[in-house]
Design an enzyme around this catalytic site. Structure first.
Site, PDB file in Angstrom:
ATOM      1  N   ASN A   4     -10.037  -0.972  -2.145  1.00  0.00           N
ATOM      2  CA  ASN A   4      -8.611  -0.901  -1.774  1.00  0.00           C
ATOM      3  C   ASN A   4      -7.689  -1.405  -3.011  1.00  0.00           C
ATOM      4  OD1 ASN A   4      -5.969  -0.837  -1.002  1.00  0.00           O
ATOM      5  ND2 ASN A   4      -6.407  -2.042   0.976  1.00  0.00           N
ATOM      6  N   HIS A  11      -4.090   6.963   1.216  1.00  0.00           N
ATOM      7  CA  HIS A  11      -4.301   5.469   0.741  1.00  0.00           C
ATOM      8  C   HIS A  11      -5.659   5.190   0.967  1.00  0.00           C
ATOM      9  CE1 HIS A  11      -4.170   1.333  -0.073  1.00  0.00           C
ATOM     10  NE2 HIS A  11      -4.103   1.168   1.075  1.00  0.00           N
ATOM     11  N   CYS A  38       0.750  -1.164   0.114  1.00  0.00           N
ATOM     12  CA  CYS A  38      -0.087  -0.120  -0.103  1.00  0.00           C
ATOM     13  C   CYS A  38       0.873   1.320   0.125  1.00  0.00           C
ATOM     14  CB  CYS A  38      -0.986  -0.006   1.345  1.00  0.00           C
ATOM     15  SG  CYS A  38      -1.928  -1.244   1.337  1.00  0.00           S
TER      16      CYS A  38
HETATM   17  O1  UT7 Z   1      -4.157  -1.511   3.232  1.00  0.00           O
HETATM   18  C1  UT7 Z   1      -4.111  -2.288   4.337  1.00  0.00           C
HETATM   19  C2  UT7 Z   1      -4.915  -3.110   4.120  1.00  0.00           C
HETATM   20  N1  UT7 Z   1      -5.995  -3.687   5.227  1.00  0.00           N
HETATM   21  C3  UT7 Z   1      -6.504  -2.897   5.878  1.00  0.00           C
HETATM   22  O2  UT7 Z   1      -6.450  -1.746   6.104  1.00  0.00           O
HETATM   23  C4  UT7 Z   1      -7.471  -3.492   6.928  1.00  0.00           C
HETATM   24  C5  UT7 Z   1      -7.782  -2.889   8.211  1.00  0.00           C
HETATM   25  N2  UT7 Z   1      -8.859  -3.724   8.875  1.00  0.00           N
HETATM   26  C6  UT7 Z   1      -9.981  -3.367   8.597  1.00  0.00           C
HETATM   27  O3  UT7 Z   1     -10.245  -2.794   7.723  1.00  0.00           O
HETATM   28  C7  UT7 Z   1     -11.011  -4.371   9.490  1.00  0.00           C
HETATM   29  O4  UT7 Z   1     -10.394  -4.993  10.483  1.00  0.00           O
HETATM   30  C8  UT7 Z   1     -11.945  -5.122   8.629  1.00  0.00           C
HETATM   31  C9  UT7 Z   1     -12.938  -4.386   7.836  1.00  0.00           C
HETATM   32  C10 UT7 Z   1     -11.121  -6.099   7.965  1.00  0.00           C
HETATM   33  C11 UT7 Z   1     -12.903  -6.005   9.554  1.00  0.00           C
HETATM   34  O5  UT7 Z   1     -13.355  -5.195  10.437  1.00  0.00           O
HETATM   35  P1  UT7 Z   1     -13.394  -5.683  12.040  1.00  0.00           P
HETATM   36  O6  UT7 Z   1     -14.470  -4.725  12.870  1.00  0.00           O
HETATM   37  O7  UT7 Z   1     -12.034  -5.725  12.504  1.00  0.00           O
HETATM   38  O8  UT7 Z   1     -14.283  -7.151  11.999  1.00  0.00           O
HETATM   39  P2  UT7 Z   1     -13.467  -8.508  12.538  1.00  0.00           P
HETATM   40  O9  UT7 Z   1     -12.457  -8.990  11.671  1.00  0.00           O
HETATM   41  O10 UT7 Z   1     -13.160  -8.532  13.936  1.00  0.00           O
HETATM   42  O11 UT7 Z   1     -14.643  -9.444  12.427  1.00  0.00           O
HETATM   43  C12 UT7 Z   1     -15.923  -9.101  12.974  1.00  0.00           C
HETATM   44  C13 UT7 Z   1     -17.168  -9.979  12.525  1.00  0.00           C
HETATM   45  C14 UT7 Z   1     -16.876 -11.530  12.972  1.00  0.00           C
HETATM   46  O12 UT7 Z   1     -17.652 -12.144  13.134  1.00  0.00           O
HETATM   47  P3  UT7 Z   1     -17.945 -12.541  14.651  1.00  0.00           P
HETATM   48  O13 UT7 Z   1     -16.760 -13.436  14.860  1.00  0.00           O
HETATM   49  O14 UT7 Z   1     -18.036 -11.266  15.476  1.00  0.00           O
HETATM   50  O15 UT7 Z   1     -19.376 -13.315  14.602  1.00  0.00           O
HETATM   51  C15 UT7 Z   1     -16.263 -11.934  11.417  1.00  0.00           C
HETATM   52  O16 UT7 Z   1     -16.389 -13.341  10.811  1.00  0.00           O
HETATM   53  O17 UT7 Z   1     -17.203  -9.952  11.244  1.00  0.00           O
HETATM   54  C16 UT7 Z   1     -17.250 -11.084  10.509  1.00  0.00           C
HETATM   55  N3  UT7 Z   1     -17.104 -10.759   9.203  1.00  0.00           N
HETATM   56  C17 UT7 Z   1     -17.954 -10.535   8.154  1.00  0.00           C
HETATM   57  N4  UT7 Z   1     -19.090 -10.518   8.159  1.00  0.00           N
HETATM   58  C18 UT7 Z   1     -19.593 -10.181   6.965  1.00  0.00           C
HETATM   59  C19 UT7 Z   1     -15.718 -10.740   8.593  1.00  0.00           C
HETATM   60  N5  UT7 Z   1     -15.790 -10.431   7.395  1.00  0.00           N
HETATM   61  C20 UT7 Z   1     -17.235 -10.334   6.970  1.00  0.00           C
HETATM   62  C21 UT7 Z   1     -17.574 -10.126   5.833  1.00  0.00           C
HETATM   63  N6  UT7 Z   1     -19.236  -9.761   5.960  1.00  0.00           N
HETATM   64  N7  UT7 Z   1     -17.055  -9.895   4.844  1.00  0.00           N
END
Ligand code: UT7
Length: 331
Positions: free
Chosen positions: A288, A258, A113
């Site tokens: 992204n 970014h 990134c």
């Molecule tokens: O350029 C750098 C690239 N990466 C980034 O910048 C990523 C930075 N991180 C993020 O943007 C966030 O961490 C995410 C958007 C990826 C995820 O958000 P989060 O609030 O950290 O969610 P999480 O991973 O803790 O997941 C929360 C819940 C989980 O379910 P449970 O365990 O609470 O029941 C996941 O299984 O959301 C679920 N989940 C989804 N639900 C629907 C994870 N991915 C998805 C999805 N759709 N695509």
């Protein structure tokens, strides 16, 4: 020593729009979840058979057209990507070949990134020391062929899109205009937080049956950790960049971050005490696009007439590695 500036910008986005509702049909997710967590509404996907260098070629053509130049006018190519055409050689030489030119040097930058900002800093240095006059910097990504379209990969898959952005960097005739400084960082302790380990060079063969299992075939990310460190480092590196130029947050006309996650950028703006509308975003429509996101954003704000001559612009990026950085320019 003459300053370097961005002389021209160009972009390319594949035509195919993939909405959150389209993804809902492939695996368990929802438009509401994706928009709430990332701000993304849709992204673009390239067709099968298309290479990362093909997207870069179209962005370069657009950039050259806007500059009124030909491929022969380029005297060095810097290619930033995490989705290279093949393992080696680097993708820069494939772009060079597709442009129909030979001999000019090609450098591939693998800084995810932050790839565009690392590349821009190199181009800036080359131009300032008088080594080259027309450096093409391309950020291009073809993510969609390497994503996991199943429940296991949904956290990563919903975030990424394909696209390419290109800029030409050359000497500035006006000493007050151009790239003022770049500030680049990395912390390898976080190298395993966001990675794709499709091969392992310590093994014979480097791609084994085991490596082809699903957990190795696709990118892996501990999203929460990326988010936490990003919202801490982005404001820090912006402050570092501003201090180096004796500028205050209020002096900045546009922040071009970014596009990893709309919420990361909103957090960063809040921490800096900057009005949200000074932080420009287009992640809603492209997702992204990693090394392509900043040049795509520059092109968009130029096209909309938001970016004007004399504006102070701060570009900032954070991502896999971790790598992060900021650059300041007077447009
Ligand atoms: O350029 C750098 C690239 N990466 C980034 O910048 C990523 C930075 N991180 C993020 O943007 C966030 O961490 C995410 C958007 C990826 C995820 O958000 P989060 O609030 O950290 O969610 P999480 O991973 O803790 O997941 C929360 C819940 C989980 O379910 P449970 O365990 O609470 O029941 C996941 O299984 O959301 C679920 N989940 C989804 N639900 C629907 C994870 N991915 C998805 C999805 N759709 N695509």
């Amino acid at each position: 020593m003459k300053r370097a500036r961005i002389l021209s910008v160009g972009k390319y986005l594949p035509e195919r729009r993939v909405t959150n509702f389209d993804l809902e049909k492939m695996f368990e997710t929802s438009d509401e979840w994706i928009q709430q967590r990332s701000g993304i509404i849709e992204r673009r996907y390239a067709d099968e058979g298309v290479y990362c260098s093909d997207l870069a070629l179209e962005a370069t053509k657009d950039c050259l057209k806007n500059a009124g130049m030909k491929p022969e006018d380029i005297d060095f190519i810097i290619f930033a990507t995490l989705s290279p055409d093949i393992h080696f050689p680097g993708t820069g030489v494939f772009l060079q070949r597709k442009l129909g030119i030979t001999d000019v040097g090609c450098l591939d930058v693998r800084n995810q990134c932050t790839g565009f900002l690392y590349s821009l800093a190199i181009a800036d240095a080359f131009v300032r020391i008088g080594m080259y006059k027309r450096v093409l910097v391309v950020g291009s990504e073809l993510h969609s062929h390497a994503l996991n379209y199943s429940f296991a990969g949904r956290d990563v898959t919903v975030l990424f899109g394909d696209g390419a952005g290109a800029v030409l960097v050359g000497p500035s005739d006006d000493p007050s205009r151009g790239i003022l400084s770049s500030h680049l960082h990395a912390d390898g302790r976080f190298a395993d937080i966001l990675k794709l380990d499709i091969f392992d060079i310590s093994r014979k063969p480097i791609v084994s049956e085991k490596m082809l299992e699903v957990q190795h075939r696709y990118p892996k990310m501990i999203g929460k950790e990326v988010f936490k460190v990003a919202v801490e480092r982005i404001p820090l590196v912006i402050r570092e960049a501003l201090e180096a130029n004796n500028l205050k947050v209020e002096d900045v006309d546009l922040f071009l971050p970014h596009q990893a996650n709309l919420r990361i950028n909103q957090f960063a703006a809040e921490r800096l005490g900057v009005a949200q509308d000074k932080f420009y975003n287009n992640i809603q429509y492209y997702g992204n696009t990693t090394a392509a996101s900043i040049p795509l954003l520059i092109d968009d704000v130029l096209e909309k007439g938001i970016l004007k001559e004399g504006n102070i612009v701060v570009m900032v990026a954070f991502g896999s590695g971790f790598t992060w950085g900021a650059s300041v320019m007077r447009w």
